[in-house]
Design an enzyme around this catalytic site. Structure first.
Site, PDB file in Angstrom:
ATOM      1  N   THR A   1       0.665  -1.226   0.121  1.00 40.49           N
ATOM      2  CA  THR A   1       0.180   0.044   0.043  1.00 40.49           C
ATOM      3  C   THR A   1       0.934   1.196  -0.033  1.00 40.49           C
ATOM      4  O   THR A   1       0.735   2.304  -0.584  1.00 40.49           O
ATOM      5  CB  THR A   1      -0.928   0.020   1.109  1.00 40.49           C
ATOM      6  OG1 THR A   1      -1.630  -1.245   1.096  1.00 40.49           O
ATOM      7  CG2 THR A   1      -1.832   1.233   1.366  1.00 40.49           C
TER       8      THR A   1
ATOM      9  N   THR B   1       2.438  -4.317   4.464  1.00 37.92           N
ATOM     10  CA  THR B   1       2.380  -4.648   5.737  1.00 37.92           C
ATOM     11  C   THR B   1       2.475  -5.895   6.182  1.00 37.92           C
ATOM     12  O   THR B   1       2.474  -6.436   7.083  1.00 37.92           O
ATOM     13  CB  THR B   1       1.354  -3.649   6.559  1.00 37.92           C
ATOM     14  OG1 THR B   1       0.155  -4.028   6.030  1.00 37.92           O
ATOM     15  CG2 THR B   1       1.815  -2.417   6.584  1.00 37.92           C
TER      16      THR B   1
ATOM     17  N   LYS C   1       2.682  -8.185  12.994  1.00 44.07           N
ATOM     18  CA  LYS C   1       1.463  -7.629  12.616  1.00 44.07           C
ATOM     19  C   LYS C   1       0.217  -8.010  13.403  1.00 44.07           C
ATOM     20  O   LYS C   1       0.168  -9.348  13.287  1.00 44.07           O
ATOM     21  CB  LYS C   1       1.002  -7.527  11.100  1.00 44.07           C
ATOM     22  CG  LYS C   1      -0.059  -6.949  10.799  1.00 44.07           C
ATOM     23  CD  LYS C   1      -0.328  -6.533   9.111  1.00 44.07           C
ATOM     24  CE  LYS C   1      -1.250  -6.037   8.902  1.00 44.07           C
ATOM     25  NZ  LYS C   1      -1.814  -5.380   7.459  1.00 44.07           N
TER      26      LYS C   1
HETATM   27  N1  ASP Z   1      -2.116  -6.603   1.305  1.00 44.30           N
HETATM   28  C1  ASP Z   1      -0.954  -5.323   1.358  1.00 44.30           C
HETATM   29  C2  ASP Z   1       0.172  -5.954   1.402  1.00 44.30           C
HETATM   30  O1  ASP Z   1       0.863  -6.486   2.316  1.00 44.30           O
HETATM   31  C3  ASP Z   1      -1.353  -4.525   2.536  1.00 44.30           C
HETATM   32  C4  ASP Z   1      -0.477  -3.374   2.831  1.00 44.30           C
HETATM   33  O2  ASP Z   1       0.452  -2.965   2.057  1.00 44.30           O
HETATM   34  O3  ASP Z   1      -0.427  -2.910   3.952  1.00 44.30           O
HETATM   35  O4  ASP Z   1       0.736  -5.823   0.486  1.00 44.30           O
END
Ligand code: ASP
Length: 355
Positions: free
Chosen positions: A75, A151, A230
């Site tokens: 993201t 994340t 996380k």
């Molecule tokens: N689904 C995304 C990822 O982990 C969520 C994010 O970037 O926070 O790539």
């Protein structure tokens, strides 16, 4: 039942199927609607999507430290994606400066997009590529490294890099964002400022994760790469150090250690990169009534290691014992960890711990 939804139909992204449309609701959230259930569409207007991020030349100041930002995706790497369905990486220094001008007060920032994947698609190829890129940048003499990452699996990559990159002389800071930068509550800019500050000025030469500390935007936390996890699917303050305390807090212009046992910054370019990974190791989350065939299939498929997340102090049910014995006999390394997350394995408190 008849339901009426009003919102902005988003352009379909490359990877989405053709059976749904995605509607951006006035409150900011997106909903997916199965196309076959749509009875009628009323058009009230049209909006043009603007994909370009304003670019400004990132200023260079010889007195400021040089920081390298390596992008992998997630993201934090995407602007406007929730709104338009298109993933637009904001990664050139000019794009980042256009979006977060404060970065130029901290350092000279150079960027490189290594990958553009959501983090569930990170694997050995990317981990090895990332570790090698970190090694190259350190040898070139950067004062700190920031890694933009999704994340969801950032804590896996943080742990892997902690082993692949040994004795770094500079901070290696992983950063992501829970909410993309087109949303008012986005944590992208602040996490970037905190992570770049850490890379530029902190004396903590370790692999760390830098994300929101409390639910407000008061400060960020720096977590040790092998200890972090996380813990919430959508809170911005989702990363927590498990079973210990974080290394430091970070604000816009200051890093404040809260422990003393971290590796200090050095002023050389020496680093050991050992970018190897064996993917024949599985983690098995035990659940009541788990059948031994789960373990048997790993043995039969040539797995070399099995990590079991057991109940309580580290237990599995009796029917699994013969399969675990067989694994041991075949030379498979079997380890136990706890699924409680807090606490430690202590398998010999009950006699069920011995096989
Ligand atoms: N689904 C995304 C990822 O982990 C969520 C994010 O970037 O926070 O790539």
């Amino acid at each position: 039942m008849k339901e009426i939804s009003k919102g902005l139909i988003l352009p379909r992204s490359e990877t989405a199927d053709e059976f749904h449309i995605v509607l951006k609701m006035p409150i900011g959230y997106n909903i997916g609607i199965a196309a076959e259930k749509i009875r009628d569409v009323k058009i009230f207007g049209r909006k043009e999507a603007h994909y370009k991020i304003p670019e400004k030349d990132f200023p260079y100041d010889p007195k400021k430290p040089n920081v390298k930002l390596l992008g992998t995706g997630g993201t934090i790497a995407s602007r406007l994606d929730y709104r338009t369905g298109a993933v637009i990486p904001a990664f050139s220094p000019g794009e980042l400066y256009g979006s977060v001008p404060e970065l130029a007060d901290i350092c000279n920032l150079d960027t490189e997009k290594l990958y553009g994947v959501f983090s569930e698609n990170m694997g050995p190829e990317q981990w090895i590529g990332l570790a090698e890129a970190i090694g190259r940048e350190i040898e070139k003499g950067v004062q700190g490294i920031v890694i933009g990452h999704g994340t969801d699996t950032m804590h896996h990559t943080a742990a892997i890099l902690s082993f692949m990159v040994q004795d770094s002389p500079v901070p290696i800071v992983m950063v992501g964002s829970q909410r993309s930068s087109d949303r008012p509550s986005s944590d992208a800019a602040l996490n970037l400022i905190h992570s770049v500050t850490t890379a530029a000025i902190s004396d903590i030469a370790e692999v760390m994760v830098c994300m929101f500390g409390p639910t407000s935007d008061m400060y960020g936390l720096l977590h040790r790469g092998t200890r972090v996890r996380k813990m919430h699917s959508s809170y911005r303050s989702t990363f927590r150090t498990i079973g210990d305390i974080p290394i430091a807090t970070v604000s816009r212009d200051k890093v404040t250690p809260i422990r003393d046992d971290y590796k200090r910054r050095r002023f050389d370019n020496d680093v050991k990169v050992n970018a190897v990974f064996d993917d024949r190791v599985a983690i098995v989350y035990y659940y009541p009534n788990m059948k031994p065939d789960m373990i048997d299939s790993l043995i039969d498929n040539g797995y070399k290691g099995i990590v079991i997340a057991g109940t309580g102090l580290g237990h599995v049910n009796k029917p699994l014992y013969p399969a675990l014995k067989r694994a041991k006999e075949k030379g498979v390394a079997v380890y136990m960890t706890v699924q409680t997350l807090w606490g430690y394995v202590q398998m010999y408190v009950y006699d069920t711990g011995e096989i």
